[in-house]
Design a protein around this motif. Structure first.
Motif, PDB file in Angstrom:
ATOM      1  N   UNK A  39       8.266  -9.689   7.324  1.00  0.00           N
ATOM      2  CA  UNK A  39       7.887  -8.584   8.164  1.00  0.00           C
ATOM      3  C   UNK A  39       6.627  -8.649   8.880  1.00  0.00           C
ATOM      4  N   UNK A  40       6.528  -8.358  10.414  1.00  0.00           N
ATOM      5  CA  UNK A  40       5.614  -8.859  11.171  1.00  0.00           C
ATOM      6  C   UNK A  40       4.446  -7.794  10.493  1.00  0.00           C
ATOM      7  N   UNK A  41       3.240  -8.259  10.555  1.00  0.00           N
ATOM      8  CA  UNK A  41       2.016  -7.440  10.262  1.00  0.00           C
ATOM      9  C   UNK A  41       0.920  -7.338  11.360  1.00  0.00           C
ATOM     10  N   UNK A  42       0.791  -8.143  12.540  1.00  0.00           N
ATOM     11  CA  UNK A  42      -0.005  -8.229  13.380  1.00  0.00           C
ATOM     12  C   UNK A  42       0.499  -8.754  14.663  1.00  0.00           C
ATOM     13  N   UNK A  43      -0.088  -8.684  15.831  1.00  0.00           N
ATOM     14  CA  UNK A  43       0.413  -9.156  17.076  1.00  0.00           C
ATOM     15  C   UNK A  43       0.627 -10.733  17.142  1.00  0.00           C
ATOM     16  N   UNK A  46       6.263 -13.683  16.821  1.00  0.00           N
ATOM     17  CA  UNK A  46       7.532 -13.752  17.093  1.00  0.00           C
ATOM     18  C   UNK A  46       8.392 -14.719  16.406  1.00  0.00           C
ATOM     19  N   UNK A  47       7.502 -15.703  15.749  1.00  0.00           N
ATOM     20  CA  UNK A  47       8.226 -16.662  15.215  1.00  0.00           C
ATOM     21  C   UNK A  47       8.836 -16.308  14.085  1.00  0.00           C
ATOM     22  N   UNK A  48       8.464 -15.005  13.284  1.00  0.00           N
ATOM     23  CA  UNK A  48       9.009 -14.388  12.145  1.00  0.00           C
ATOM     24  C   UNK A  48      10.493 -13.726  12.586  1.00  0.00           C
ATOM     25  N   UNK A  64      10.843  -2.160  12.290  1.00  0.00           N
ATOM     26  CA  UNK A  64      10.637  -1.065  11.399  1.00  0.00           C
ATOM     27  C   UNK A  64      10.011  -1.248  10.114  1.00  0.00           C
ATOM     28  N   UNK A  65      10.301  -2.318   9.643  1.00  0.00           N
ATOM     29  CA  UNK A  65       9.747  -2.740   8.347  1.00  0.00           C
ATOM     30  C   UNK A  65       8.157  -2.776   8.317  1.00  0.00           C
TER      31      UNK A  65
END
Length: 245
Positions: A39-43, A46-48, A64-65
């Motif tokens: 889940x992305x947590x910061x700007x 994109x690689x996630x 949304x996660x």
């Protein structure tokens, strides 16, 4: 009766094979930004999003996660605005133009984000392909780009600053100033066995004169809010590349 069921089963199998053959092959992996490694947590993460990467900035992955995290990259409330995904739970975000009062003019002019993906297989030379995606300008944008480019190359082509300088092929699409999802489409003919697809604004696609004009207009709009950074920031979802029939 047994013969009847046998014939029905055979007919169903034929229909299933026909449907599979009729489906257009998708060359973009994870075009809806639904599959993720975490889940992305910061700007800049994109690689996630499985199958996607970005240049310099780097572009953002919103999902949304992320709503449970403090520095939210949730699609329904993030650092650039609010936008439901066109479809599903995730999308990408990137700026096409940038201006910061703390940066030198050359850096601002040259700074563009783009996202790119390695295709599921190389394109066939001489074949026509159909590109489509949904795009939306972020509500917080005080400037906008009048176009976005789809580019292709046989290998990644970045300079030492990780800017896409000279792709093998690129084609622009005119985009209006809309804070809602809009569908954009174009056809391209593969001139090489391209294996990488980029979406963004190549450095050579924008003249300094055009850049200055956009920034001046943006500064006039944003001066009353004391804007120090101006971004032409866009959300993108449902990217697709298929062979044109």
């Amino acid at each position: 009766m047994q013969r009847y069921y046998l014939l029905c089963t055979l007919f169903s199998c034929i229909l299933s094979v026909s449907e599979v053959k009729g489906q257009a092959q998708e060359y973009i992996i994870n075009g809806g930004f639904e599959t993720l490694s975490s889940c992305p947590v910061e700007p800049g993460e994109i690689i996630l999003a499985t199958g996607w990467q970005g240049n310099e900035g780097t572009p953002d992955f919103l999902h949304t996660c992320s709503e449970q995290h403090r520095d939210s990259m949730d699609i329904l409330g993030n650092f650039v605005g609010y936008r439901k995904a066109y479809e599903g739970k995730g999308y990408a975000g990137l700026y096409l133009l940038r201006y910061s009062s703390d940066q030198k003019e050359n850096y601002n002019y040259a700074s563009h984000e783009l996202i790119y993906s390695k295709l599921s297989q190389p394109l066939t030379v001489g074949t026509v392909y159909h590109v489509r995606f949904y795009l939306s300008l972020a509500d917080s944008s005080f400037i906008k780009s009048d176009s976005i480019y789809v580019s292709f190359s046989t290998k990644t082509v970045f300079n030492k600053y990780y800017q896409l300088i000279e792709p093998d092929f690129y084609k622009g699409i005119k985009i209006p100033n809309q804070h809602q999802w809009e569908l954009f489409e174009l056809d391209i003919t593969a001139t090489e066995p391209f294996i990488y697809c980029y979406i963004g604004l190549p450095r050579k696609a924008l003249t300094r004169k055009k850049y200055h004009s956009i920034i001046e207009n943006g500064l006039q709009r944003g001066k009353f809010l004391r804007k120090q950074i101006l971004l032409a920031y866009y959300f993108i979802d449902n990217v697709s590349l298929t062979e044109q029939k």
